[in-house]
Motif scaffolding. Structure first.
Motif, PDB file in Angstrom:
ATOM      1  N   ILE A   1       9.933   1.625   4.316  1.00 49.02           N
ATOM      2  CA  ILE A   1       9.102   1.647   3.115  1.00 49.02           C
ATOM      3  C   ILE A   1       7.653   1.983   3.459  1.00 49.02           C
ATOM      4  O   ILE A   1       7.020   2.838   2.837  1.00 49.02           O
ATOM      5  CB  ILE A   1       9.184   0.291   2.372  1.00 49.02           C
ATOM      6  CG1 ILE A   1      10.568   0.106   1.739  1.00 49.02           C
ATOM      7  CG2 ILE A   1       8.097   0.204   1.289  1.00 49.02           C
ATOM      8  CD1 ILE A   1      10.803  -1.277   1.180  1.00 49.02           C
ATOM      9  N   THR A   2       7.110   1.279   4.443  1.00 46.70           N
ATOM     10  CA  THR A   2       5.703   1.494   4.797  1.00 46.70           C
ATOM     11  C   THR A   2       5.472   2.839   5.450  1.00 46.70           C
ATOM     12  O   THR A   2       4.369   3.399   5.360  1.00 46.70           O
ATOM     13  CB  THR A   2       5.212   0.372   5.731  1.00 46.70           C
ATOM     14  OG1 THR A   2       6.071   0.270   6.873  1.00 46.70           O
ATOM     15  CG2 THR A   2       5.194  -0.965   4.994  1.00 46.70           C
ATOM     16  N   ALA A   3       6.505   3.395   6.090  1.00 46.15           N
ATOM     17  CA  ALA A   3       6.352   4.719   6.693  1.00 46.15           C
ATOM     18  C   ALA A   3       6.099   5.772   5.634  1.00 46.15           C
ATOM     19  O   ALA A   3       5.404   6.766   5.886  1.00 46.15           O
ATOM     20  CB  ALA A   3       7.599   5.066   7.518  1.00 46.15           C
TER      21      ALA A   3
ATOM     22  N   GLY B   1       0.795  -1.222   0.000  1.00 47.99           N
ATOM     23  CA  GLY B   1       0.000   0.000   0.000  1.00 47.99           C
ATOM     24  C   GLY B   1       0.826   1.270   0.000  1.00 47.99           C
ATOM     25  O   GLY B   1       0.320   2.345   0.350  1.00 47.99           O
ATOM     26  N   VAL B   2       2.071   1.183  -0.416  1.00 44.53           N
ATOM     27  CA  VAL B   2       2.937   2.364  -0.439  1.00 44.53           C
ATOM     28  C   VAL B   2       2.748   3.090  -1.774  1.00 44.53           C
ATOM     29  O   VAL B   2       2.265   2.502  -2.750  1.00 44.53           O
ATOM     30  CB  VAL B   2       4.416   1.964  -0.244  1.00 44.53           C
ATOM     31  CG1 VAL B   2       4.605   1.278   1.099  1.00 44.53           C
ATOM     32  CG2 VAL B   2       4.895   1.034  -1.357  1.00 44.53           C
ATOM     33  N   PRO B   3       3.106   4.371  -1.846  1.00 47.26           N
ATOM     34  CA  PRO B   3       2.911   5.127  -3.092  1.00 47.26           C
ATOM     35  C   PRO B   3       3.615   4.476  -4.286  1.00 47.26           C
ATOM     36  O   PRO B   3       4.747   4.003  -4.169  1.00 47.26           O
ATOM     37  CB  PRO B   3       3.537   6.489  -2.766  1.00 47.26           C
ATOM     38  CG  PRO B   3       3.447   6.603  -1.278  1.00 47.26           C
ATOM     39  CD  PRO B   3       3.651   5.206  -0.765  1.00 47.26           C
ATOM     40  N   GLU B   4       2.951   4.467  -5.426  1.00 46.16           N
ATOM     41  CA  GLU B   4       3.513   3.835  -6.618  1.00 46.16           C
ATOM     42  C   GLU B   4       4.840   4.472  -7.025  1.00 46.16           C
ATOM     43  O   GLU B   4       5.712   3.799  -7.572  1.00 46.16           O
ATOM     44  CB  GLU B   4       2.508   3.927  -7.771  1.00 46.16           C
ATOM     45  CG  GLU B   4       2.946   3.195  -9.011  1.00 46.16           C
ATOM     46  CD  GLU B   4       1.873   3.142 -10.087  1.00 46.16           C
ATOM     47  OE1 GLU B   4       2.184   2.717 -11.217  1.00 46.16           O
ATOM     48  OE2 GLU B   4       0.724   3.526  -9.790  1.00 46.16           O
ATOM     49  N   ALA B   5       4.994   5.747  -6.746  1.00 47.41           N
ATOM     50  CA  ALA B   5       6.229   6.444  -7.114  1.00 47.41           C
ATOM     51  C   ALA B   5       7.443   5.892  -6.366  1.00 47.41           C
ATOM     52  O   ALA B   5       8.586   6.136  -6.771  1.00 47.41           O
ATOM     53  CB  ALA B   5       6.088   7.942  -6.847  1.00 47.41           C
ATOM     54  N   THR B   6       7.215   5.137  -5.279  1.00 46.89           N
ATOM     55  CA  THR B   6       8.327   4.601  -4.484  1.00 46.89           C
ATOM     56  C   THR B   6       8.613   3.135  -4.795  1.00 46.89           C
ATOM     57  O   THR B   6       9.550   2.564  -4.245  1.00 46.89           O
ATOM     58  CB  THR B   6       8.038   4.738  -2.978  1.00 46.89           C
ATOM     59  OG1 THR B   6       6.956   3.838  -2.620  1.00 46.89           O
ATOM     60  CG2 THR B   6       7.657   6.158  -2.613  1.00 46.89           C
TER      61      THR B   6
END
Length: 224
Positions: A218-220, A131-136
């Motif tokens: 990553i999740t942060a 669920g992290v931003p696609e840009a990352t």
């Protein structure tokens, strides 16, 4: 005609399996088409029918081992599946001492080949599911892959040195820690402070803790 029949009887999978056995036993130098024909009790023509050169054979052996390591059931959370993937790759590199260098070759010389895309796809799917931003996604997946293969490669190299030297791991670590504890406290306060942690650490637990540190970062990003 006899050569064709023999080639048909010998599968590519069996050739790759025998190549992996030779690589595990004697390293890359021990894998030649001569040793392979002796192992398979066949002629070179039967092998060349399926695998034209050593480079392709090494690539196929690498792909086979990595394929097994990436065979993780989709049954847990993305975090748990990344753990399973990471440990599978960590163990594969340790069990096959030749694998680390071949992975480096595959990732740098042939990133479009069969190995690198499968690794990034397997890790990346789980990263995206966090669920992290696609840009990352690319950076996060790259960070995990670099850590996994860096740590796994170093662990495998350490294990190989110990095997070749006939040295016990616990004794080796104990000697290193004793040396660290004897360092000048004014110049090496950090090393002296962590000496006991090094003496008691478990390689696999330390590896997974590193995975968790990366995943926490990553999740942060998804919460900012």
């Amino acid at each position: 005609m006899a050569q064709r029949t023999r080639a048909d009887a010998l599968s590519r999978e069996r050739i790759v399996e025998a190549a992996i056995e030779l690589l595990d036993a004697n390293g890359e130098r021990g894998l030649t088409f001569r040793t392979l024909t002796e192992r398979l009790a066949t002629g070179p023509g039967a092998i060349y029918w399926h695998v034209p050169n050593k480079g392709e054979l090494l690539a196929a052996a690498t792909a086979s081992v990595i394929g097994d390591a990436l065979a993780v059931a989709v049954t847990g959370s993305p975090w748990e599946e990344i753990h399973a993937l990471a440990l599978g790759l960590f163990d594969a590199v340790e069990q096959h001492p030749w694998l680390s260098s071949q992975l480096a070759v595959q990732r740098s010389h042939s990133p479009w080949g069969s190995v690198t895309p499968r690794i990034f796809e397997s890790i990346g799917r789980r990263v995206s599911a966090l669920g992290v931003p696609e840009a990352t996604w690319f950076t996060a997946t790259s960070a995990l892959a670099h850590y996994i293969f860096g740590a796994a490669g170093q662990n495998a190299a350490n294990a190989q040195v110990l095997r070749l030297g006939g040295t016990d791991r616990a004794e080796f670590i104990s000697a290193a820690v004793d040396a660290w504890e004897g360092l000048d406290p004014g110049k090496f306060p950090f090393l002296r402070s962590i000496a006991d942690q090094v003496r008691e650490h478990d390689d696999r637990e330390q590896f997974l803790t590193g995975i968790d540190l990366i995943l926490t970062g990553i999740t942060a990003q998804g919460r900012t």
